[in-house]
Design an enzyme around this catalytic site. Structure first.
Site, PDB file in Angstrom:
ATOM      1  N   CYS A 119      79.500  42.454  38.422  1.00 40.50           N
ATOM      2  CA  CYS A 119      78.788  42.310  39.705  1.00 40.50           C
ATOM      3  C   CYS A 119      78.427  40.865  40.037  1.00 40.50           C
ATOM      4  CB  CYS A 119      77.543  43.183  39.719  1.00 40.50           C
ATOM      5  SG  CYS A 119      77.910  44.937  39.570  1.00 40.50           S
ATOM      6  N   HIS A 123      72.070  40.338  44.788  1.00 39.03           N
ATOM      7  CA  HIS A 123      73.033  41.416  44.567  1.00 39.03           C
ATOM      8  C   HIS A 123      72.323  42.748  44.806  1.00 39.03           C
ATOM      9  CE1 HIS A 123      75.782  44.170  42.820  1.00 39.03           C
ATOM     10  NE2 HIS A 123      75.119  44.316  41.698  1.00 39.03           N
ATOM     11  N   ASN A 175      75.392  50.108  45.389  1.00 37.77           N
ATOM     12  CA  ASN A 175      75.820  48.908  44.672  1.00 37.77           C
ATOM     13  C   ASN A 175      77.344  48.794  44.773  1.00 37.77           C
ATOM     14  OD1 ASN A 175      76.607  47.020  42.774  1.00 37.77           O
ATOM     15  ND2 ASN A 175      75.277  47.777  41.146  1.00 37.77           N
TER      16      ASN A 175
HETATM   17  C1  COA Z   1      69.236  53.854  36.926  1.00 36.10           C
HETATM   18  C2  COA Z   1      67.774  53.731  37.349  1.00 36.10           C
HETATM   19  C3  COA Z   1      67.630  53.963  38.829  1.00 36.10           C
HETATM   20  C4  COA Z   1      66.993  54.825  36.602  1.00 36.10           C
HETATM   21  O1  COA Z   1      65.622  54.734  36.966  1.00 36.10           O
HETATM   22  P1  COA Z   1      64.515  54.889  35.851  1.00 36.10           P
HETATM   23  O2  COA Z   1      63.201  54.870  36.532  1.00 36.10           O
HETATM   24  O3  COA Z   1      64.777  53.832  34.817  1.00 36.10           O
HETATM   25  O4  COA Z   1      64.794  56.320  35.329  1.00 36.10           O
HETATM   26  P2  COA Z   1      65.127  56.783  33.840  1.00 36.10           P
HETATM   27  O5  COA Z   1      66.509  56.332  33.441  1.00 36.10           O
HETATM   28  O6  COA Z   1      63.995  56.364  32.970  1.00 36.10           O
HETATM   29  O7  COA Z   1      65.151  58.318  34.050  1.00 36.10           O
HETATM   30  C5  COA Z   1      63.974  59.011  34.405  1.00 36.10           C
HETATM   31  C6  COA Z   1      64.317  60.471  34.551  1.00 36.10           C
HETATM   32  O8  COA Z   1      65.115  60.653  35.739  1.00 36.10           O
HETATM   33  C7  COA Z   1      66.272  61.386  35.420  1.00 36.10           C
HETATM   34  N1  COA Z   1      67.365  60.957  36.287  1.00 36.10           N
HETATM   35  C8  COA Z   1      68.284  59.992  36.093  1.00 36.10           C
HETATM   36  N2  COA Z   1      69.115  59.927  37.146  1.00 36.10           N
HETATM   37  C9  COA Z   1      68.702  60.866  38.021  1.00 36.10           C
HETATM   38  C10 COA Z   1      69.153  61.269  39.290  1.00 36.10           C
HETATM   39  N3  COA Z   1      70.205  60.710  39.902  1.00 36.10           N
HETATM   40  N4  COA Z   1      68.491  62.265  39.916  1.00 36.10           N
HETATM   41  C11 COA Z   1      67.432  62.865  39.345  1.00 36.10           C
HETATM   42  N5  COA Z   1      66.946  62.514  38.137  1.00 36.10           N
HETATM   43  C12 COA Z   1      67.580  61.533  37.498  1.00 36.10           C
HETATM   44  C13 COA Z   1      66.546  61.060  33.972  1.00 36.10           C
HETATM   45  O9  COA Z   1      67.321  62.076  33.379  1.00 36.10           O
HETATM   46  C14 COA Z   1      65.142  61.024  33.403  1.00 36.10           C
HETATM   47  O10 COA Z   1      64.708  62.339  33.179  1.00 36.10           O
HETATM   48  P3  COA Z   1      63.842  62.679  31.862  1.00 36.10           P
HETATM   49  O11 COA Z   1      62.598  61.872  32.007  1.00 36.10           O
HETATM   50  O12 COA Z   1      63.645  64.146  32.005  1.00 36.10           O
HETATM   51  O13 COA Z   1      64.690  62.255  30.719  1.00 36.10           O
HETATM   52  C15 COA Z   1      67.192  52.347  36.968  1.00 36.10           C
HETATM   53  O14 COA Z   1      67.034  52.238  35.584  1.00 36.10           O
HETATM   54  C16 COA Z   1      68.054  51.234  37.468  1.00 36.10           C
HETATM   55  O15 COA Z   1      68.277  51.070  38.627  1.00 36.10           O
HETATM   56  N6  COA Z   1      68.560  50.389  36.543  1.00 36.10           N
HETATM   57  C17 COA Z   1      69.441  49.307  36.923  1.00 36.10           C
HETATM   58  C18 COA Z   1      70.824  49.866  37.111  1.00 36.10           C
HETATM   59  C19 COA Z   1      71.726  48.894  37.814  1.00 36.10           C
HETATM   60  O16 COA Z   1      71.345  48.293  38.769  1.00 36.10           O
HETATM   61  N7  COA Z   1      72.960  48.769  37.305  1.00 36.10           N
HETATM   62  C20 COA Z   1      73.940  47.935  37.876  1.00 36.10           C
HETATM   63  C21 COA Z   1      73.596  46.506  37.681  1.00 36.10           C
HETATM   64  S1  COA Z   1      74.816  45.471  38.348  1.00 36.10           S
END
Ligand code: COA
Length: 323
Positions: free
Chosen positions: A104, A244, A274
């Site tokens: 990215c 980004h 993204n």
């Molecule tokens: C992916 C992201 C949105 C997840 O958010 P988060 O607050 O960290 O959430 P978590 O991963 O801790 O998950 C929390 C809960 O939501 C659930 N969950 C994950 N994706 C889900 C979705 N699409 N819908 C519903 N629930 C979801 C998980 O299973 C977890 O459930 P649990 O507590 O029962 O285990 C966040 O971590 C993020 O944006 N990270 C950066 C990713 C990114 O930008 N990548 C590319 C970079 S170039």
């Protein structure tokens, strides 16, 4: 400048039909409302071609005017030839062509690289494209990744000019010790394609979302301050800081860390998700076409992604509204 997104919209409500997720969860955690997804048979070089044509038309140039094509992508049509070479063939340009692989951060890396080549006098007119069709590399049963990404392409023609346009500073960074937190494990020679690799879903994007989130928040503010220091530009002089578009909460945290109001940190993640290397040129092109960029404006672009890689450029815009 030019950009392109495929016409097919996939909304959060569409995803509710195939996954255990909700529009509310996706919107509040990421800011994404919908994303564009390519149809079967459409590949990254097709997106790149549409964006490249738009950029060439905007520049009033044709393929024969190009001395070099660079494509930043993390989802190439194939391992090789490069997507840049495929694009060169589709465009009917006769110049050298190669890809930049920095996930990215690819467009920010590409800008820095191309600016250096042009400034050194090696190439006069260069087409830089950020294009990705990450929907083709997503496990659509994995709600923790597939809701985040979308497809698109953005392109810019870079030329040495006398006048206002300029690249004022650039900083690129990488830390390969964290290569595992965001990757497509299989398909290269570490894990060549096999029945087992397919069954284990190793050809899809895998990610430790929390670690990526922390990395992004940690690095984005610091790199803006660093690149502005290198460019000898004060934050007050900057019209827009363009992050980004990975997650609205990352952009908000970075803007807050820098003390920037929302108007100076525009975004479009709600519409596209993204789009990886396309996200920055898509955003710049959108501002440009909306007439929100004026000659002399200074913008900072900030990329981060797998590698880990991150980087920022400071650019002084040379043109007024569209055209
Ligand atoms: C992916 C992201 C949105 C997840 O958010 P988060 O607050 O960290 O959430 P978590 O991963 O801790 O998950 C929390 C809960 O939501 C659930 N969950 C994950 N994706 C889900 C979705 N699409 N819908 C519903 N629930 C979801 C998980 O299973 C977890 O459930 P649990 O507590 O029962 O285990 C966040 O971590 C993020 O944006 N990270 C950066 C990713 C990114 O930008 N990548 C590319 C970079 S170039």
């Amino acid at each position: 400048m030019g950009s392109y997104v495929p016409p097919r919209r996939v909304t959060n409500h569409d995803l509710e039909q195939i996954l255990d997720t909700s529009d509310e969860w996706i919107r509040t955690r990421t800011g994404i409302v919908e994303r564009r997804v390519v149809n079967e048979g459409v590949v990254t070089s097709d997106l790149a071609l549409a964006a490249a044509k738009a950029a060439l038309a905007d520049a009033g140039l044709g393929p024969a005017d190009l001395d070099l094509i660079v494509v930043a992508t993390g989802s190439p049509d194939m391992l090789w030839p490069s997507t840049a070479c495929v694009l060169q063939g589709k465009l009917g340009a006769g110049c050298p062509a190669f890809d930049v692989s920095a996930a990215c951060s690819g467009f920010v890396y590409g800008m820095s690289l191309v600016e250096g080549l042009v400034a050194a006098g090696q190439y006069e007119t260069v087409l830089l494209v950020g294009a990705d069709a990450l929907s083709r590399h997503l496990n659509w049963n994995d709600r923790s990744t597939c809701v985040l990404f979308g497809d698109g392409a953005g392109a810019v023609v870079i030329r040495r000019v006398d006048g206002e346009g300029d690249m004022l500073g650039s900083v690129l960074r990488a830390d390969g010790r964290d290569a595992d937190i965001l990757k497509i494990p299989a398909g290269g020679n570490a894990i060549p394609p096999s029945t087992e690799s397919v069954e284990a879903h190793l050809h899809y994007i895998t990610m430790n979302g929390r670690e990526v989130f922390k990395f992004a928040v940690r690095t984005t503010c610091a790199i803006v301050e660093e690149v502005l220091g290198r460019a000898n530009v004060a934050l007050d002089e900057v019209t827009y800081v363009l992050f980004h578009q990975a997650n609205q909460r990352i952009c908000d945290a970075a803007a807050e860390g820098l003390g920037l109001p929302k108007e100076r940190v525009p975004g479009n993640i709600d519409k596209y998700g993204n789009t990886s290397t396309a996200s920055i040129p898509l955003l710049v092109d959108e501002l440009y076409r909306a007439g929100s960029l004026e000659a002399g404006n200074i913008i900072v672009t900030v990329g981060f992604g797998a590698g880990l890689t991150w980087g920022a450029n400071v650019v002084r815009w040379s043109k007024g509204g569209h055209g």
